[in-house]
Enzyme design. Sequence first.
Site, PDB file in Angstrom:
ATOM      1  N   TYR A 209      37.293  31.513  34.676  1.00 53.46           N
ATOM      2  CA  TYR A 209      37.913  32.573  35.334  1.00 53.46           C
ATOM      3  C   TYR A 209      37.057  33.470  36.042  1.00 53.46           C
ATOM      4  O   TYR A 209      37.144  33.852  37.287  1.00 53.46           O
ATOM      5  CB  TYR A 209      38.908  33.301  34.523  1.00 53.46           C
ATOM      6  CG  TYR A 209      40.023  33.958  34.993  1.00 53.46           C
ATOM      7  CD1 TYR A 209      41.439  33.663  35.413  1.00 53.46           C
ATOM      8  CD2 TYR A 209      39.946  35.279  35.776  1.00 53.46           C
ATOM      9  CE1 TYR A 209      42.211  34.232  36.020  1.00 53.46           C
ATOM     10  CE2 TYR A 209      40.716  36.024  36.373  1.00 53.46           C
ATOM     11  CZ  TYR A 209      41.863  35.516  36.608  1.00 53.46           C
ATOM     12  OH  TYR A 209      43.016  36.219  37.466  1.00 53.46           O
TER      13      TYR A 209
ATOM     14  N   TYR B 131      49.697  36.865  33.011  1.00 51.82           N
ATOM     15  CA  TYR B 131      50.056  35.558  33.453  1.00 51.82           C
ATOM     16  C   TYR B 131      51.220  35.274  32.414  1.00 51.82           C
ATOM     17  O   TYR B 131      50.821  35.223  31.364  1.00 51.82           O
ATOM     18  CB  TYR B 131      48.943  34.360  33.538  1.00 51.82           C
ATOM     19  CG  TYR B 131      47.892  34.792  34.475  1.00 51.82           C
ATOM     20  CD1 TYR B 131      46.725  35.736  34.624  1.00 51.82           C
ATOM     21  CD2 TYR B 131      48.044  33.669  35.628  1.00 51.82           C
ATOM     22  CE1 TYR B 131      45.923  35.546  35.521  1.00 51.82           C
ATOM     23  CE2 TYR B 131      46.963  33.673  36.600  1.00 51.82           C
ATOM     24  CZ  TYR B 131      45.904  34.805  36.650  1.00 51.82           C
ATOM     25  OH  TYR B 131      45.060  34.877  37.597  1.00 51.82           O
TER      26      TYR B 131
ATOM     27  N   HIS C 220      38.111  44.302  36.321  1.00 53.82           N
ATOM     28  CA  HIS C 220      39.038  43.837  35.128  1.00 53.82           C
ATOM     29  C   HIS C 220      38.212  43.037  34.265  1.00 53.82           C
ATOM     30  O   HIS C 220      37.638  42.131  34.526  1.00 53.82           O
ATOM     31  CB  HIS C 220      40.261  43.208  35.685  1.00 53.82           C
ATOM     32  CG  HIS C 220      41.078  43.958  36.440  1.00 53.82           C
ATOM     33  ND1 HIS C 220      42.633  43.298  36.798  1.00 53.82           N
ATOM     34  CD2 HIS C 220      41.356  45.195  36.851  1.00 53.82           C
ATOM     35  CE1 HIS C 220      43.322  44.295  37.190  1.00 53.82           C
ATOM     36  NE2 HIS C 220      42.336  45.410  37.441  1.00 53.82           N
TER      37      HIS C 220
ATOM     38  N   LYS D 216      41.019  30.763  42.607  1.00 51.83           N
ATOM     39  CA  LYS D 216      39.827  30.244  42.711  1.00 51.83           C
ATOM     40  C   LYS D 216      39.538  29.860  44.362  1.00 51.83           C
ATOM     41  O   LYS D 216      38.395  29.737  44.784  1.00 51.83           O
ATOM     42  CB  LYS D 216      39.643  28.820  42.125  1.00 51.83           C
ATOM     43  CG  LYS D 216      39.498  28.880  40.731  1.00 51.83           C
ATOM     44  CD  LYS D 216      38.098  29.602  40.341  1.00 51.83           C
ATOM     45  CE  LYS D 216      37.939  30.399  39.064  1.00 51.83           C
ATOM     46  NZ  LYS D 216      37.167  31.351  38.987  1.00 51.83           N
TER      47      LYS D 216
ATOM     48  N   PRO E 252      46.982  28.323  43.501  1.00 50.91           N
ATOM     49  CA  PRO E 252      46.577  29.636  43.124  1.00 50.91           C
ATOM     50  C   PRO E 252      46.336  30.098  41.967  1.00 50.91           C
ATOM     51  O   PRO E 252      45.777  31.141  41.530  1.00 50.91           O
ATOM     52  CB  PRO E 252      47.640  30.538  44.103  1.00 50.91           C
ATOM     53  CG  PRO E 252      48.759  29.570  44.275  1.00 50.91           C
ATOM     54  CD  PRO E 252      48.418  28.262  44.130  1.00 50.91           C
TER      55      PRO E 252
HETATM   56  C1  PHB Z   1      46.365  37.768  43.687  1.00 52.02           C
HETATM   57  O1  PHB Z   1      46.574  38.964  43.407  1.00 52.02           O
HETATM   58  O2  PHB Z   1      46.981  37.357  45.043  1.00 52.02           O
HETATM   59  C2  PHB Z   1      46.422  36.647  42.793  1.00 52.02           C
HETATM   60  C3  PHB Z   1      45.763  36.779  41.524  1.00 52.02           C
HETATM   61  C4  PHB Z   1      45.646  36.142  40.509  1.00 52.02           C
HETATM   62  C5  PHB Z   1      45.684  34.586  40.683  1.00 52.02           C
HETATM   63  C6  PHB Z   1      46.608  34.457  42.145  1.00 52.02           C
HETATM   64  C7  PHB Z   1      46.693  35.474  43.121  1.00 52.02           C
HETATM   65  O3  PHB Z   1      45.750  33.811  39.967  1.00 52.02           O
END
Ligand code: PHB
Length: 395
Positions: free
Chosen positions: A387, A204, A75, A299, A295
Amino acid sequence: MRRTRTQVGIVGAGPAGLVLGHLLAREGIDAVILEAKSRAYVEQRQRAGVLEHDVVRLLRDVGLGKRLDAIGMIHDGIHLQFAGERHRLDFRALCGRSVTVYAQTDIVKDVVADRLVRALPLELEVEDVALHDVASAAPHISYRSADGEACELACDVIAGCDGFHGPSRAQIPSALQKTWERAYPYAWLGILADVAPSTDELIYAHHPDGFALHSMRSPRVSRLYLQVAEDESLDAWPDARVWDALDTRFALPGWRLERGPVREKGITAMRSFVSAPMRYGRLFLAGDAAHIVPPTGAKGLNLAIADVVLLAQALVALLRNGDESLVDRYSETCLSRVWACTQFSTWMTSMLHTAPGKDGFGAELQLAQLRQVVSSKAAATALAERYTGIPLPRV
Ligand code: PHB
Ligand code: APR
């Protein structure tokens, strides 16, 4: 009593312990991994799924890239949604780096399979693991094997990779240990659904009802999260309610969230936790045993792998050449990255989640921050750099 010996006794077969064992084996250092759970349990537990740029390079460099390259999804950015609009952050354009969606469970499967093929020691379903004499030159681990035999493993060093609840961290005398903790007044309800992701890259979403995240595990499996109250019960969230809430929080004219059978559903508490130092005598902590991040920002897994990259280098220098310089710096070097990622995860969390109660002032500040991230190249680049991950040393 069965007595054995190894150079590095590793407690825990999560990503930290397994990748550490793998890195050490490549350098000809012996290790024994002791794990309380079964193979099926460690391979199936649903956890993280986004790998930083250099973590992907590292896994490839150490021979763990085959399935990652075949099924990992690269990505080049993410979508940030707020105030009814969706904005793309192009990581590749901003900082020349990307992330890869590849499940933690798949990394665990890759390393376990490799370990079994090469007949490297991995003892599963052990009980009563206890660490002894970790401050001395001759530490050892006592445990009961899966078939009930009392065992003692003498080690040169012990790696505590046993997660937040494992026994290793408690070996550090409380007078020498400092911990920092922050709880968040919300949790994540996560689902794994058998449906193609409705998006090419992660979304997000900031929404007055609460944060939502659209992630994925494969072209046919979606992973979605909803912010819920910290004391929320799963019973209050039948599948239809979860999908309805996701629809509301991701709503965008001309875009539709596809629904599918929910294969798994769970609630994860959110917290920040850091414990220092990460070394005491001949005991070294790595991963969730030493730190937990919320989460948001993905990270946790990446930090665990960064820790063991540094630890493997330090242990090779110590055990091969008697060179203590890297082990002496291990804790400080890790903690600088840990705090950088803690800062990033806390920032992402507070920017995107809705505080309980009515905090109109706070909500406006969040929107101002989000508008800055999508309109200022400097602000967007700062997010993209964090990120996609702080550079890792080459192995
Ligand atoms: C996930 O795919 O579990 C996931 C992805 C991004 C995040 C947290 C969890 O910021
Ligand atoms: N004896 C043996 N094994 C133990 C013991 C014990 N007493 N206690 C815990 N363990 C094992 C757990 O069963 C688990 O398999 O240690 C392992 C720790 O693994 P993780 O919790 O996955 O921690 P870590 O390897 O540091 O990986 C961190 O996991 O929680 C996610 O977001 C986090 O992605 C990050 C990653």
